[in-house]
Write an enzyme that holds these catalytic residues in place. Structure first.
Site, PDB file in Angstrom:
ATOM      1  N   LYS A  24      46.143   0.749 -24.557  1.00 58.58           N
ATOM      2  CA  LYS A  24      45.145  -0.068 -24.553  1.00 58.58           C
ATOM      3  C   LYS A  24      45.607  -1.419 -23.611  1.00 58.58           C
ATOM      4  CE  LYS A  24      41.579   0.234 -27.305  1.00 58.58           C
ATOM      5  NZ  LYS A  24      40.397   0.401 -26.637  1.00 58.58           N
ATOM      6  N   GLN A  60      26.202 -38.909 -35.447  1.00 56.68           N
ATOM      7  CA  GLN A  60      27.901 -38.704 -35.324  1.00 56.68           C
ATOM      8  C   GLN A  60      28.135 -37.293 -35.271  1.00 56.68           C
ATOM      9  OE1 GLN A  60      30.787 -41.279 -37.966  1.00 56.68           O
ATOM     10  NE2 GLN A  60      30.859 -39.265 -38.921  1.00 56.68           N
ATOM     11  N   ASN A 120      27.524 -48.884 -32.327  1.00 55.06           N
ATOM     12  CA  ASN A 120      26.525 -47.877 -31.696  1.00 55.06           C
ATOM     13  C   ASN A 120      26.568 -48.111 -30.185  1.00 55.06           C
ATOM     14  OD1 ASN A 120      25.763 -47.675 -34.461  1.00 55.06           O
ATOM     15  ND2 ASN A 120      23.636 -48.655 -34.223  1.00 55.06           N
ATOM     16  N   SER A 145      46.755  -3.509 -27.983  1.00 55.01           N
ATOM     17  CA  SER A 145      46.389  -3.048 -29.151  1.00 55.01           C
ATOM     18  C   SER A 145      47.899  -2.833 -29.934  1.00 55.01           C
ATOM     19  CB  SER A 145      45.641  -1.663 -29.315  1.00 55.01           C
ATOM     20  OG  SER A 145      45.720  -1.019 -30.589  1.00 55.01           O
ATOM     21  N   LYS A 175      28.816 -35.620 -31.758  1.00 52.93           N
ATOM     22  CA  LYS A 175      29.903 -35.624 -31.117  1.00 52.93           C
ATOM     23  C   LYS A 175      30.778 -34.441 -31.011  1.00 52.93           C
ATOM     24  CE  LYS A 175      32.346 -39.011 -32.861  1.00 52.93           C
ATOM     25  NZ  LYS A 175      32.410 -40.672 -33.021  1.00 52.93           N
ATOM     26  N   THR A 227      19.461  -1.228 -11.501  1.00 54.83           N
ATOM     27  CA  THR A 227      18.509  -2.099 -12.481  1.00 54.83           C
ATOM     28  C   THR A 227      18.468  -1.276 -13.754  1.00 54.83           C
ATOM     29  OG1 THR A 227      16.726  -0.531 -11.798  1.00 54.83           O
ATOM     30  CG2 THR A 227      17.029  -2.503 -10.455  1.00 54.83           C
ATOM     31  N   HIS A 228      18.063  -1.775 -15.048  1.00 55.60           N
ATOM     32  CA  HIS A 228      18.296  -1.087 -16.293  1.00 55.60           C
ATOM     33  C   HIS A 228      19.691  -0.429 -16.473  1.00 55.60           C
ATOM     34  CE1 HIS A 228      13.796  -1.254 -16.209  1.00 55.60           C
ATOM     35  NE2 HIS A 228      14.123  -1.157 -15.126  1.00 55.60           N
ATOM     36  N   ASN A 253      42.907  -4.337 -22.937  1.00 51.82           N
ATOM     37  CA  ASN A 253      41.577  -4.749 -23.208  1.00 51.82           C
ATOM     38  C   ASN A 253      41.072  -6.173 -22.610  1.00 51.82           C
ATOM     39  OD1 ASN A 253      41.166  -2.541 -25.134  1.00 51.82           O
ATOM     40  ND2 ASN A 253      42.429  -3.655 -26.708  1.00 51.82           N
ATOM     41  N   TYR A 282      19.412 -46.359 -34.609  1.00 55.66           N
ATOM     42  CA  TYR A 282      20.668 -45.440 -34.914  1.00 55.66           C
ATOM     43  C   TYR A 282      20.441 -44.686 -36.313  1.00 55.66           C
ATOM     44  CZ  TYR A 282      25.362 -44.165 -36.071  1.00 55.66           C
ATOM     45  OH  TYR A 282      26.332 -43.385 -36.521  1.00 55.66           O
ATOM     46  N   GLU A 331      35.330 -10.913 -23.184  1.00 55.92           N
ATOM     47  CA  GLU A 331      34.842 -10.685 -24.417  1.00 55.92           C
ATOM     48  C   GLU A 331      34.526 -12.076 -25.221  1.00 55.92           C
ATOM     49  OE1 GLU A 331      36.828  -7.763 -26.645  1.00 55.92           O
ATOM     50  OE2 GLU A 331      36.583  -6.319 -24.826  1.00 55.92           O
TER      51      GLU A 331
HETATM   52  N1  ARG Z   1      31.427 -42.955 -35.691  1.00 57.54           N
HETATM   53  C1  ARG Z   1      30.231 -43.573 -35.835  1.00 57.54           C
HETATM   54  C2  ARG Z   1      29.299 -42.618 -34.622  1.00 57.54           C
HETATM   55  O1  ARG Z   1      30.020 -41.801 -34.209  1.00 57.54           O
HETATM   56  C3  ARG Z   1      30.141 -44.927 -34.982  1.00 57.54           C
HETATM   57  C4  ARG Z   1      29.077 -45.685 -35.096  1.00 57.54           C
HETATM   58  C5  ARG Z   1      28.689 -46.187 -36.466  1.00 57.54           C
HETATM   59  N2  ARG Z   1      27.508 -46.843 -36.423  1.00 57.54           N
HETATM   60  C6  ARG Z   1      27.007 -47.250 -37.790  1.00 57.54           C
HETATM   61  N3  ARG Z   1      26.043 -48.180 -37.829  1.00 57.54           N
HETATM   62  N4  ARG Z   1      27.313 -46.823 -38.873  1.00 57.54           N
HETATM   63  O2  ARG Z   1      28.105 -42.474 -34.829  1.00 57.54           O
END
Ligand code: ARG
Length: 464
Positions: free
Chosen positions: A297, A336, A123, A291, A339, A168-169, A299, A331, A304
């Protein structure tokens, strides 16, 4: 290992931290073996700092001796190089980068590898990895975004005196200039970078030593750990250090969202004003896409996609905040999932900033079309203010011009905008103070980054 009476759990996979049904392992591990590759070099640094901290403990017998610290640090420096070169592999049974590094240290160094996890948890490990990663990434983003702001200011300077209808607008409104338009986006980015620098400051705390979120019965010198990793300070409260996971990612994503919002509006302007019907700006053909059916074209796909990716980054921010919102303290594996959002948001934002700089530096203007946009109505407010200058109350002047719109004469746009001087004007784009701000932000980012790199080199014993 077969479990009696449980047909579902016939197969199991043995990991460093338990024997698990392979489907449960695969589900809980999710994308970690891929995503964590980006954290590997930072996990090496975090581990080196932890080991250095363990070696300072006055406990007998020593958990790790000074000669072992050197051995582990050397191995970590090697692993870090492997990670940077893309040669690092995380097995499913490792679950994540943290256990992969522990396994590799044990394979390469034997017993001492089995000691590195003393007094820490995945953690605090993942939390520190993300913060180390974030500081580097945000420094790079600051460099890239100041580069884009600088490019916009060069464009503003180059076309400072080129009139452009202000809208504007989306309707023609008042005389303006290309310089004012471009410098406005540069200033927007500079203000967005205030939030990026705030996100950096949020990330600049070291959670290491908080372990699973409740500390450990070892007198770890957390200030030392923070210092060797170049952090401003450790988190004071270990529970908070753990709870800030996900919050940190969410704060970074919201800062990225602000940068993307600016890019998205700039994109929309460029899409619109490079349409043949406007023709103010011209995107070079090699920056457009064609295109498969329509040979004519060119583009603006890049723009976009930036517009769409802005929605994605904002969504990633909302998802990260949503994950954190209902979590009990301490935790939870939910974290997770933040991430992937964080990594993707960063990648998208940095790529968008870089490609926008390419577009900005290659953008051409069409002065004739810009001037042709000045219909008589664009001068209506200026005309009313001329009457005000002659002593008429503004509302009367407004009514007068409104009821004689067909008599409005087209003024020379070059003269019209040049008349607007001072702080609310279009004539004085004031590029210089914005340039100074760009240089200041870039320099702060560079200095912070150099300081952290020096700390890493010292920690790993690399001579520079
Ligand atoms: N891969 C886990 C995460 O990104 C790591 C931490 C895992 N900790 C746990 N107590 N299971 O959170």
């Amino acid at each position: 290992m077969a479990m009696k009476g449980m047909s579902m759990a016939k197969q199991t996979t043995t990991t460093l931290v338990g024997t698990i049904h392979p489907d449960v392992l695969a589900f809980t591990v999710g994308q970690d073996p891929i995503l964590d590759l980006e954290l590997a070099e930072w996990d090496c640094l975090g581990t080196a700092a932890h080991v250095a901290t363990l070696a300072r403990l006055r406990v007998r017998p020593a958990i790790i001796r000074p000669d072992e610290v050197r051995q582990v640090t050397r191995a970590l420096a090697e692993l870090r190089e492997e990670a940077r070169a893309g040669r690092f592999v995380i097995e499913t049974a490792d679950q994540d980068v943290h256990l992969a590094i522990e396994r590799l240290l044990t394979t390469r160094l034997g017993d001492v590898g089995r000691r590195v996890h003393t007094g820490r948890s995945r953690n605090d490990q993942v939390a520190v990895d993300i913060r180390l990663h974030a500081r580097e990434q945000l420094s790079e983003l600051l460099r890239e975004t100041t580069g884009l702001a600088e490019a916009l200011l060069r464009f503003a300077r180059r076309h400072e005196r080129l009139p452009m209808v202000g809208r504007t607008h989306l309707q023609p409104a008042m005389p303006s200039s290309v310089g004012l338009w471009a410098a406005g986006y540069a200033e927007a980015l500079l203000d967005d970078l205030l939030t990026v620098e705030a996100a950096y400051a949020y990330a600049d705390r070291c959670p290491l030593g908080s372990a699973a979120g409740y500390g450990v019965p070892l007198p770890l010198d957390r200030a030392y750990t923070a210092k060797v990793l170049g952090f401003a300070a450790p988190h004071q409260n270990v529970i908070y250090a753990s709870n800030a996971r996900g919050k940190c990612e969410s704060i970074i994503l919201s800062a990225l969202g602000q940068v993307m919002l600016t890019l998205s509006r700039l994109s929309e302007d460029l899409i619109l004003y490079s349409m043949p019907e406007f023709g103010y700006f011209v995107l070079p053909p090699e920056l457009c896409t064609g295109s498969s059916i329509m040979p004519q074209k060119y583009n603006p796909d890049v723009l976009e996609l930036i517009r769409a990716k802005t929605a994605c980054v904002l969504g990633q921010g909302a998802a990260a905040a949503g994950i954190v919102k209902g979590l009990a303290g301490g935790y939870n594996r939910d974290l997770q999932e933040t991430k992937a959002l964080y990594l993707e948001g960063l990648r998208t934002t940095r790529a968008s900033v870089r490609i926008m700089q390419l577009l900005t530096t290659s953008l051409a203007v069409n002065p004739a079309r810009l001037r042709a946009g000045f219909t008589p109505g664009v001068f209506a407010t200026d005309r009313a203010l001329q009457l005000v200058a002659g002593g008429m109350p503004f509302r009367d002047a407004y009514q007068h011009v409104r009821s004689h719109l067909d008599e409005l004469e087209t003024m020379d746009p070059d003269v019209a905008w040049a008349a607007k001087t001072g702080a609310c004007g279009t004539a004085d784009v004031a590029v210089a103070p914005l340039r100074r701000r760009v240089a200041e932000v870039a320099q702060r980012a560079r200095r912070r980054q150099q300081a952290t790199h020096r700390a890493f080199a010292r920690l790993l014993g690399v001579r520079r």
